[in-house]
Each structure stands twice: as structure tokens, then as C-alpha cells.
Design an enzyme around this catalytic site. Structure first.
Site, PDB file in Angstrom:
ATOM      1  N   SER A 134      39.576  -5.795  -8.184  1.00 57.63           N
ATOM      2  CA  SER A 134      40.522  -6.857  -7.872  1.00 57.63           C
ATOM      3  C   SER A 134      41.906  -6.223  -7.754  1.00 57.63           C
ATOM      4  O   SER A 134      42.079  -5.229  -7.055  1.00 57.63           O
ATOM      5  CB  SER A 134      40.470  -7.947  -8.953  1.00 57.63           C
ATOM      6  OG  SER A 134      41.398  -8.965  -8.700  1.00 57.63           O
ATOM      7  N   TYR A 148      46.577 -12.262   0.309  1.00 55.15           N
ATOM      8  CA  TYR A 148      45.973 -11.210  -0.512  1.00 55.15           C
ATOM      9  C   TYR A 148      45.823 -11.700  -1.947  1.00 55.15           C
ATOM     10  O   TYR A 148      44.754 -11.555  -2.568  1.00 55.15           O
ATOM     11  CB  TYR A 148      46.838  -9.949  -0.462  1.00 55.15           C
ATOM     12  CG  TYR A 148      46.302  -8.804  -1.283  1.00 55.15           C
ATOM     13  CD1 TYR A 148      45.242  -8.032  -0.820  1.00 55.15           C
ATOM     14  CD2 TYR A 148      46.859  -8.483  -2.520  1.00 55.15           C
ATOM     15  CE1 TYR A 148      44.749  -6.970  -1.570  1.00 55.15           C
ATOM     16  CE2 TYR A 148      46.378  -7.427  -3.274  1.00 55.15           C
ATOM     17  CZ  TYR A 148      45.322  -6.678  -2.795  1.00 55.15           C
ATOM     18  OH  TYR A 148      44.830  -5.628  -3.547  1.00 55.15           O
ATOM     19  N   LYS A 152      42.246 -12.320  -4.136  1.00 54.57           N
ATOM     20  CA  LYS A 152      41.961 -11.697  -5.427  1.00 54.57           C
ATOM     21  C   LYS A 152      41.812 -12.738  -6.538  1.00 54.57           C
ATOM     22  O   LYS A 152      40.973 -12.582  -7.431  1.00 54.57           O
ATOM     23  CB  LYS A 152      43.059 -10.683  -5.775  1.00 54.57           C
ATOM     24  CG  LYS A 152      43.135  -9.500  -4.814  1.00 54.57           C
ATOM     25  CD  LYS A 152      41.820  -8.736  -4.745  1.00 54.57           C
ATOM     26  CE  LYS A 152      41.936  -7.486  -3.889  1.00 54.57           C
ATOM     27  NZ  LYS A 152      40.661  -6.720  -3.835  1.00 54.57           N
TER      28      LYS A 152
END
Length: 292
Positions: A134, A148, A152
Site C-alpha cells: 500500500s 492514488y 490505497k
């Protein structure tokens, strides 16, 4: 049980942390399945290395990779979900295609690989280890990385839920790895940029920070790879592993901020309870949560 783990599958293995994981895995005697969109760029040659072309966003490609791995080595004991990239820009600057692509690679790719890995590990009777690469961005939201961050956060939510679903007798463990800056191509050739949005071109913009970030990263990918294999060998690996001083400090700050805001709004949070609410049920809930 852990001593029988002999085969590792790594996504995003042509460069950066993935490439380091391939090298370290082979040096430690593992059978290594190195998966990449461009496996020909992996210059290592070894009798225990299987290079596979893999598109993590394609379910059929994922299924084929696991079949090929099982055919070659008999099983897959450790899976490291490392494939991914960063998309930079303010949220309004992204087009729909960019947004979908970010989630398809960083989240759905991890979901497809994890689903296939769980099935294989459970049916093998040996169990296994899944390491989800992650990011600090999976807990601390960084500006100009909204999609992004979202990808994650999604990986972490998925992984933590799966952890609670798994039967301990299956010997399958998942570790969420939260690196900060790492000395790889993530912030250079692996980074994609959205077209600037004129409304955000001001002194508050974080674009200059990301433009100059490459070269400032703290974490050594080779040291990280060594550590991750050590984690995979543990009987009870951690559910979360933070890598780097930068990641540690940002996560501490986010954790503190969340806790402070939570406590400051207790009166508001509890004001919506029904009139006949029984406070004793809260203690029951606490006990149930502790047993999970």
C-alpha cells in the site's frame, strides 16, 4: 508451517521494489514468479525464476499467471502485490479515463490477485502469506494524489476486511505495507501527470512538491525487500507494517488528528441515539469487537 513456504509471486517486478524483491527472493532460495507487463525487461536469469507477462487489470491474465505458476512450481506460497503507479494532479484536473485507470491498476488489480491467491492458498492446505504494498497514502491523504490515495485506502479497507473473514486454521496471513518515499522510479518515470487545472495554479498547489520529490526519498528498496521476506517467514506477521521515518510520522499525525476530532465530537456523535437506547449495549459491542 512457515518453513515450507518456497514459492513467491511478485507483481510489478520489472523495476523498483518489485525488482529488488525478485533479486532477494532468488538469493534466499525461493522459486520466484516475476510478473510484469514487460517481463523481457527483467534482465535476471535463474533456474528458479519464471517470468510472466501479466496485466493485473485483466482477470483472465491473472488466472493464467496463477495456472502457469502452479504448473511450474506446484504452488504459490507468498504473494506480493506490488504493481501500481501514482497519478498526480488536483481532483478536478483528472479526466474520467485517468481516474478509472488509477483504480483499475492500484485497486482492482490487487483485488483480482488477492482473490486468486486466497483460493490457491486455502485449497493447498499449507496456507500462505499475502503482502499488500500500500502506501503512507493509504492512511494519510496527500494533496494532488486524490485518486492514488483513494486506491490505497480501498486496498487497506479490502485487506482488513479479508483478515477478519479468514479462518485462522487456514494459516493465511495478510500484511498491509505502508512505505513512505522509496528510492525507486515511482516519483519519476512511473508517475503520471494530469493536465493542470487553471483554477488551482496558485501558491497552494502541491505540483511543485511532487515535481521535485524524486531523489528525496528515504527508503532503500533492497533493505525493504529483505525486511518483507523476514515478515513473510513469521508465524504471526503484523497486519500493518510502516516503512520509513516519513511514513511513521505522517501516520502518527493522522492517527492523532483523527483521535482528537473523534473525542471532541462525542456529544454530537451520541446525540442521535433513539430515546429507548440502552447504554449497556455499548459494552456488548466492545466485547464483540475484542473477540474479532
Amino acid at each position: 508451517m512457515k518453513s515450507t513456504f518456497s514459492t513467491v509471486l511478485i507483481t510489478g517486478s520489472s523495476k523498483g521494489l518489485g525488482y529488488a524483491l525478485v533479486k532477494v527472493g532468488l538469493a534466499q532460495g525461493y522459486n520466484v514468479i516475476a510478473c510484469s507487463r514487460a517481463p523481457d525487461t527483467i534482465t535476471i536469469e535463474h533456474s528458479k525464476l519464471l517470468k510472466l507477462k501479466l496485466d493485473v487489470t485483466d482477470v483472465k491474465s491473472v488466472e493464467t499467471a496463477f495456472k502457469d505458476a502452479k504448473r511450474r512450481f506446484g504452488n504459490v506460497d507468498i504473494v506480493i502485490n506490488n504493481a501500481g503507479y501514482g497519478l498526480v494532479g488536483e481532483f478536478e484536473s483528472y479526466n474520467i479515463e485517468e481516474m478509472h485507470r488509477q483504480m483499475n491498476v492500484n485497486f482492482w488489480g490487487v483485488a483480482y490477485i488477492t482473490k486468486e491467491a486466497l483460493n490457491l492458498m486455502r485449497e493447498s492446505g499449507k496456507g500462505g502469506r499475502i503482502l499488500q504494498i500500500s502506501s503512507v497514502a493509504g492512511y494519510y491523504p496527500s494533496p494532488c494524489l486524490s485518486m492514488y490515495n483513494a486506491s490505497k485506502f480501498a486496498v487497506e479497507g479490502l485487506s482488513q476486511t479479508i483478515m477478519r473473514e479468514l479462518d485462522p486454521n487456514w494459516n493465511i496471513a495478510i500484511t498491509i505495507v505502508q512505505p513512505g518515499g522509496m528510492q525507486t522510479e515511482w516519483a519519476s518515470s512511473n508517475m503520471q501527470w494530469a493536465k493542470p487545472h487553471p483554477a488551482y495554479e496558485n501558491d497552494r498547489s502541491w505540483r511543485p512538491f511532487w515535481e521535485n520529490y524524486h531523489g528525496c526519498e528515504e527508503t532503500d528498496p533492497n533493505k525493504a525487500a529483505e525486511l518483507l521476506y523476514s515478515i513473510a517467514k513469521l508465524d504471526r506477521p503484523p497486519q500493518k507494517l510502516v516503512l520509513g521515518h516519513d511514513s511513521l510520522e505522517l501516520i502518527r499525525k493522522q492517527h492523532q488528528d483523527i483521535g482528537e476530532e473523534l473525542e471532541s465530537n462525542v456529544a454530537l456523535s451520541t446525540s442521535v441515539a433513539k430515546d429507548d437506547f440502552d447504554p449497556a449495549s455499548v459494552e456488548t459491542l466492545r466485547q464483540n469487537l475484542q473477540s474479532m
